[in-house]
Design an enzyme around this catalytic site. Structure first.
Site, mmCIF file in Angstrom:
data_model
loop_
_atom_site.group_PDB
_atom_site.id
_atom_site.type_symbol
_atom_site.label_atom_id
_atom_site.label_comp_id
_atom_site.label_asym_id
_atom_site.label_seq_id
_atom_site.Cartn_x
_atom_site.Cartn_y
_atom_site.Cartn_z
ATOM 1 C CG MET A 198 2.654 -10.563 1.907
ATOM 2 S SD MET A 198 2.108 -9.138 2.895
ATOM 3 C CE MET A 198 0.400 -9.586 3.124
ATOM 4 N N GLY A 226 4.448 -5.023 -5.500
ATOM 5 C CA GLY A 226 5.541 -4.052 -5.363
ATOM 6 C C GLY A 226 5.181 -2.620 -5.720
ATOM 7 C CB SER A 227 2.022 -0.666 -5.937
ATOM 8 O OG SER A 227 1.461 -0.785 -4.653
ATOM 9 C CG ASN A 228 3.457 0.377 -0.707
ATOM 10 O OD1 ASN A 228 3.288 1.541 -0.347
ATOM 11 N ND2 ASN A 228 2.488 -0.532 -0.702
ATOM 12 C CG ASN A 238 5.608 -3.620 7.836
ATOM 13 O OD1 ASN A 238 5.715 -3.947 6.641
ATOM 14 N ND2 ASN A 238 4.595 -4.025 8.586
ATOM 15 C CG HIS A 264 -0.446 -3.335 8.795
ATOM 16 N ND1 HIS A 264 -0.257 -4.658 8.450
ATOM 17 C CD2 HIS A 264 -1.699 -3.238 9.294
ATOM 18 C CE1 HIS A 264 -1.350 -5.344 8.754
ATOM 19 N NE2 HIS A 264 -2.235 -4.507 9.272
HETATM 20 C C1 GAR Z 1 0.359 -3.173 0.919
HETATM 21 O O1 GAR Z 1 -0.988 -2.779 1.024
HETATM 22 C C2 GAR Z 1 0.981 -3.331 2.289
HETATM 23 O O2 GAR Z 1 0.493 -2.411 3.220
HETATM 24 C C3 GAR Z 1 0.555 -4.734 2.634
HETATM 25 O O3 GAR Z 1 0.717 -5.444 1.440
HETATM 26 C C4 GAR Z 1 0.451 -4.581 0.338
HETATM 27 C C5 GAR Z 1 1.555 -4.729 -0.673
HETATM 28 O O4 GAR Z 1 1.257 -4.057 -1.863
HETATM 29 N N1 GAR Z 1 1.329 -5.271 3.701
HETATM 30 C C6 GAR Z 1 0.822 -6.067 4.646
HETATM 31 O O5 GAR Z 1 -0.334 -6.428 4.663
HETATM 32 C C7 GAR Z 1 1.811 -6.490 5.718
HETATM 33 N N2 GAR Z 1 1.158 -7.183 6.766
HETATM 34 P P1 GAR Z 1 2.402 -3.770 -2.921
HETATM 35 O O6 GAR Z 1 3.121 -5.096 -3.164
HETATM 36 O O7 GAR Z 1 1.688 -3.300 -4.148
HETATM 37 O O8 GAR Z 1 3.316 -2.739 -2.356
#
Ligand code: GAR
Length: 203
Positions: free
Chosen positions: A90, A12-14, A107, A109
């Site tokens: 995911m 969940g850093s995003n 989204n 990516h």
């Molecule tokens: C992120 O790098 C995002 O781009 C990727 O998962 C990570 C989640 O990080 N998403 C995908 O690969 C979607 N196909 P986070 O939980 O720290 O935000």
């Protein structure tokens, strides 16, 4: 004010970047709900710490992806959610679900789409030996990682890059680009076509 939900499956850093930008007033919408398909997702803790309502539903309790997505949609409707942001969610959304929020799901990516679709894009790029890597923010349509692109940003991969350093650099770009795109969306600055997104008043 529009209300949005963020979907997470992991760290969940995003989500954190979106929480911070919303609190700072850069995203003029209410982050009303954080949903996860995994009870252990650290993103849920981040939401709780920020005082945001959370919802967890686990796919194993549902007979089909359709019935799972219908249940999520029911909760979103009850909560009057206007749009959805996928931040490391995911699980592929069913076409039925996407139809409930046409051009209203964003989204992030971790690659320059259409290269390296799927769940392991960072590792796949690293293993492939790309010289340029990057991030894509796009609108979700009914095909995986294939919706119209809002923004992309690339950078050169150094010869000394490790998987860890590549991961770090990709996340840093995501945390900058993603809130910016969500803000443009909320401000009505995106003209979203079937394939192309035009950005108005881009500074
Ligand atoms: C992120 O790098 C995002 O781009 C990727 O998962 C990570 C989640 O990080 N998403 C995908 O690969 C979607 N196909 P986070 O939980 O720290 O935000």
């Amino acid at each position: 004010m529009k209300r949005f939900a963020v979907f997470v499956s992991g760290n969940g850093s995003n989500l954190q970047a979106l929480i911070d930008e919303t609190k700072a007033g850069g995203i003029k919408a209410e982050l009303a709900l954080v949903f996860s398909n995994r009870r252990k997702a650290y993103g849920l803790k981040r939401a709780e710490e920020a005082g945001i309502k959370t919802l967890v539903l686990e796919p194993r309790h549902y007979a089909t992806p359709q019935s799972f997505d219908r249940e999520i949609a029911m909760y979103l409707k009850k909560d009057k959610i206007d749009f959805i942001v996928l931040a490391g969610y995911m699980k592929i959304l069913t076409p039925w679900f996407v139809k409930q929020y046409p051009k209203k799901i964003i989204n992030v990516h971790p690659s320059l789409l259409p290269a390296f679709k799927g769940a392991k894009a960072i590792k796949d790029q690293f293993t492939y030996g790309v010289k340029v890597a990057g991030v894509t923010i796009h609108i979700v349509n009914d095909k995986m990682d294939a919706g119209p692109i809002i923004m992309q940003e690339s950078f050169k991969v150094s010869e000394k890059e490790t998987l860890e350093s590549l991961e770090e650099r990709i996340h840093a770009v995501e945390h900058k680009l993603f809130p910016k795109c969500v803000s443009l969306f909320v401000d009505g600055k995106l003209k979203i076509g079937a394939r192309k997104v035009q950005i108005a008043d881009r500074k």
